[in-house]
Write a protein that holds these residues in place. Structure first.
Motif, PDB file in Angstrom:
ATOM      1  N   LEU A   1       0.836  -1.190   0.000  1.00 21.01           N
ATOM      2  CA  LEU A   1       0.000   0.000   0.000  1.00 21.01           C
ATOM      3  C   LEU A   1       0.877   1.249   0.000  1.00 21.01           C
ATOM      4  CD1 LEU A   1      -2.750  -0.826   2.666  1.00 21.01           C
ATOM      5  CD2 LEU A   1      -3.003  -0.848   0.179  1.00 21.01           C
ATOM      6  N   SER A   2       0.327   2.343  -0.498  1.00 19.87           N
ATOM      7  CA  SER A   2       1.049   3.623  -0.462  1.00 19.87           C
ATOM      8  C   SER A   2       1.042   4.169   0.961  1.00 19.87           C
ATOM      9  CB  SER A   2       0.390   4.629  -1.397  1.00 19.87           C
ATOM     10  OG  SER A   2      -0.921   4.934  -0.951  1.00 19.87           O
ATOM     11  N   MET A   3       2.004   5.051   1.271  1.00 16.63           N
ATOM     12  CA  MET A   3       2.095   5.621   2.609  1.00 16.63           C
ATOM     13  C   MET A   3       0.847   6.413   2.968  1.00 16.63           C
ATOM     14  SD  MET A   3       4.763   4.607   4.065  1.00 16.63           S
ATOM     15  CE  MET A   3       4.898   3.103   3.116  1.00 16.63           C
ATOM     16  N   ASP A   4       0.324   7.224   2.019  1.00 15.35           N
ATOM     17  CA  ASP A   4      -0.830   8.045   2.358  1.00 15.35           C
ATOM     18  C   ASP A   4      -2.050   7.190   2.667  1.00 15.35           C
ATOM     19  OD1 ASP A   4      -1.104   7.303  -0.330  1.00 15.35           O
ATOM     20  OD2 ASP A   4      -2.277   9.069  -0.826  1.00 15.35           O
ATOM     21  N   GLU A   5      -2.195   6.030   2.002  1.00 24.51           N
ATOM     22  CA  GLU A   5      -3.332   5.161   2.274  1.00 24.51           C
ATOM     23  C   GLU A   5      -3.210   4.508   3.646  1.00 24.51           C
ATOM     24  OE1 GLU A   5      -6.019   1.692   0.078  1.00 24.51           O
ATOM     25  OE2 GLU A   5      -4.313   2.575  -0.951  1.00 24.51           O
ATOM     26  N   ILE A   6      -2.002   4.117   4.014  1.00 27.55           N
ATOM     27  CA  ILE A   6      -1.779   3.520   5.334  1.00 27.55           C
ATOM     28  C   ILE A   6      -2.064   4.543   6.431  1.00 27.55           C
ATOM     29  CG2 ILE A   6      -0.042   2.567   6.894  1.00 27.55           C
ATOM     30  CD1 ILE A   6       1.363   1.456   4.334  1.00 27.55           C
ATOM     31  N   LEU A   7      -1.501   5.728   6.291  1.00 28.23           N
ATOM     32  CA  LEU A   7      -1.669   6.762   7.312  1.00 28.23           C
ATOM     33  C   LEU A   7      -3.116   7.244   7.386  1.00 28.23           C
ATOM     34  CD1 LEU A   7       1.594   8.812   6.647  1.00 28.23           C
ATOM     35  CD2 LEU A   7       1.189   7.174   8.493  1.00 28.23           C
ATOM     36  N   LYS A   8      -3.782   7.302   6.236  1.00 20.57           N
ATOM     37  CA  LYS A   8      -5.194   7.699   6.216  1.00 20.57           C
ATOM     38  C   LYS A   8      -6.040   6.673   6.969  1.00 20.57           C
ATOM     39  CE  LYS A   8      -6.821   9.186   2.248  1.00 20.57           C
ATOM     40  NZ  LYS A   8      -7.483   9.218   0.907  1.00 20.57           N
ATOM     41  N   THR A   9      -5.725   5.390   6.794  1.00 17.06           N
ATOM     42  CA  THR A   9      -6.454   4.336   7.506  1.00 17.06           C
ATOM     43  C   THR A   9      -6.289   4.494   9.011  1.00 17.06           C
ATOM     44  OG1 THR A   9      -6.128   2.797   5.660  1.00 17.06           O
ATOM     45  CG2 THR A   9      -6.730   1.840   7.786  1.00 17.06           C
ATOM     46  N   ILE A  10      -5.059   4.718   9.453  1.00 14.79           N
ATOM     47  CA  ILE A  10      -4.791   4.887  10.884  1.00 14.79           C
ATOM     48  C   ILE A  10      -5.553   6.084  11.426  1.00 14.79           C
ATOM     49  CG2 ILE A  10      -2.996   5.446  12.580  1.00 14.79           C
ATOM     50  CD1 ILE A  10      -1.029   3.915  10.689  1.00 14.79           C
ATOM     51  N   ALA A  11      -5.528   7.191  10.706  1.00 17.46           N
ATOM     52  CA  ALA A  11      -6.193   8.416  11.167  1.00 17.46           C
ATOM     53  C   ALA A  11      -7.710   8.224  11.270  1.00 17.46           C
ATOM     54  CB  ALA A  11      -5.869   9.571  10.217  1.00 17.46           C
ATOM     55  N   ILE A  12      -8.314   7.596  10.284  1.00 17.77           N
ATOM     56  CA  ILE A  12      -9.760   7.383  10.318  1.00 17.77           C
ATOM     57  C   ILE A  12     -10.141   6.425  11.441  1.00 17.77           C
ATOM     58  CG2 ILE A  12     -11.726   6.443   9.026  1.00 17.77           C
ATOM     59  CD1 ILE A  12     -10.337   7.520   6.471  1.00 17.77           C
ATOM     60  N   TYR A  13      -9.327   5.400  11.663  1.00 18.49           N
ATOM     61  CA  TYR A  13      -9.596   4.489  12.784  1.00 18.49           C
ATOM     62  C   TYR A  13      -9.505   5.235  14.116  1.00 18.49           C
ATOM     63  CZ  TYR A  13     -10.256  -0.066  10.598  1.00 18.49           C
ATOM     64  OH  TYR A  13     -10.793  -1.130   9.910  1.00 18.49           O
ATOM     65  N   ARG A  14      -8.574   6.172  14.243  1.00 16.58           N
ATOM     66  CA  ARG A  14      -8.491   6.943  15.488  1.00 16.58           C
ATOM     67  C   ARG A  14      -9.751   7.780  15.678  1.00 16.58           C
ATOM     68  NH1 ARG A  14      -7.503   6.126  19.865  1.00 16.58           N
ATOM     69  NH2 ARG A  14      -5.320   5.613  19.501  1.00 16.58           N
ATOM     70  N   ILE A  15     -10.273   8.366  14.624  1.00 11.81           N
ATOM     71  CA  ILE A  15     -11.483   9.166  14.747  1.00 11.81           C
ATOM     72  C   ILE A  15     -12.667   8.281  15.138  1.00 11.81           C
ATOM     73  CG2 ILE A  15     -13.112  10.625  13.461  1.00 11.81           C
ATOM     74  CD1 ILE A  15     -10.670  11.665  11.873  1.00 11.81           C
ATOM     75  N   ILE A  16     -12.687   7.046  14.654  1.00 12.09           N
ATOM     76  CA  ILE A  16     -13.757   6.104  15.003  1.00 12.09           C
ATOM     77  C   ILE A  16     -13.577   5.588  16.434  1.00 12.09           C
ATOM     78  CG2 ILE A  16     -14.774   3.843  14.475  1.00 12.09           C
ATOM     79  CD1 ILE A  16     -13.978   4.351  11.523  1.00 12.09           C
TER      80      ILE A  16
END
Length: 324
Positions: A250-265
């Motif tokens: 996966l690309s870095m932005d997709e990995i980091l975006k996943t982590i960020a959205i999970y934190r918001i959830i």
């Protein structure tokens, strides 16, 4: 697309539809997404980095056909196979984890399950009892496959404080990664049983197996509904010989975006970075902890060697300075 007001999610719950909308963010607003996730982490979790050291206590010869796993007997991966480690070896590993300063020590075994009545079950139960009797200083976690309520309760009474059972992906996508040997409902029933007997539960999944954003969001809300306490996010590191062996990272932005959205959830939960931290995130590891993560495995994984443990704790010191 119209710019999303991300900051509104700091103080209120986010719906699945809103979470899915965040997956479409790109460009400069990605930086804002990461910053908001980090602010949520600080507000609800503080600046503690949660650490877990695991023991690959029984390796290989697994009868399940999970398409990502090097330990499955269905694939030719040349993984090292061995029976359950002795109580003495597990005790030594526990002591080493304690010396390192890990928050938790996890016993991980290959196979569908370690069932009551087997020698392996008795040996693990004895290790838990002995460690508990000595006054454990770090929590004991087990990942023993698909267990029932009676087994989980007995292990809890023996000293296990947390049970690990990953969903791996969404309910809808599960048959794409485990075709025949078990269903995701088996994992969900195990998680429910663990919660019913009062255990903490660690459950997350693997990203990068070809799943959609919808699958990642669906998995998150299934975990939220189950009330899990810790969410490990593993990044697929394709293993030659498995069906996913040729997948691209996966690309870095997709990995980091996943982590960020999970934190918001998951505002107040531990979001732990597991497999893929060293091999895929590499120099972007610090960004993962500025995008909502607050936990990590230290000292290696199951079939993949991690970094030197002291290097991991040096990294933790650096993360804490970033958070200040």
């Amino acid at each position: 697309m119209n710019k999303i007001n991300i900051r509104k999610f700091i103080d209120r719950e986010i719906t699945p539809e809103e979470a899915l909308a965040l997956t479409k963010i790109n460009g400069l607003q990605l930086i804002e997404l990461f910053a908001v996730a980090n602010e949520i982490r600080k507000k609800y979790c503080g600046n503690k980095v949660h650490t877990c050291t695991i023991s690959n206590a029984k390796s290989g010869r697994c009868e399940e056909d999970c398409k990502f796993c090097a330990q499955s007997v269905h694939y030719n991966t040349n993984v090292l196979s061995y029976d359950l480690k002795t109580k003495e070896v597990l005790s030594e590993e526990y002591i080493n984890a304690e010396k390192l300063g890990s928050s938790k020590f996890g016993i991980i075994t290959s196979g569908r399950s370690i069932k009551k009545g087997s020698k392996d079950y008795s040996d693990i139960k004895k290790f838990l009892e002995d460690t508990k009797s000595k006054g454990k200083n770090i929590d004991l976690c087990c990942s023993l496959g698909l267990l029932n309520k009676d087994e989980l309760l007995e292990l809890k009474e023996s000293g296990m404080t947390r049970f690990h059972c990953n969903l791996q992906t969404s309910v809808g996508a599960y048959e794409d990664i485990v075709a025949t040997t078990h269903k995701i409902k088996d994992r969900i029933e195990t998680i429910k049983a663990a919660k019913e007997v009062g255990l903490e539960v660690c459950s997350g999944g693997i990203i990068g197996m070809g799943e959609s954003w919808e699958d990642r969001i669906e998995m998150a809300y299934t975990l939220k509904e189950l009330g899990v306490d810790g969410i490990p996010i593993n990044i697929l590191n394709p293993i030659s010989g498995t069906p996913h062996g040729e997948r691209k990272h996966l690309s870095m932005d997709e990995i980091l975006k996943t982590i960020a959205i999970y934190r918001i959830i998951f505002k107040d939960k531990v979001i732990k970075i597991g497999a893929g931290r060293e091999s895929i995130l590499k120099d972007f590891t610090g960004m993962a902890f500025l995008s909502g993560a607050n936990g990590m495995l230290v000292g290696g994984y199951l079939t993949t060697k991690g970094r030197d443990s002291q290097e991991d704790f040096n990294l933790i010191d650096s993360i804490k300075k970033l958070w200040e």
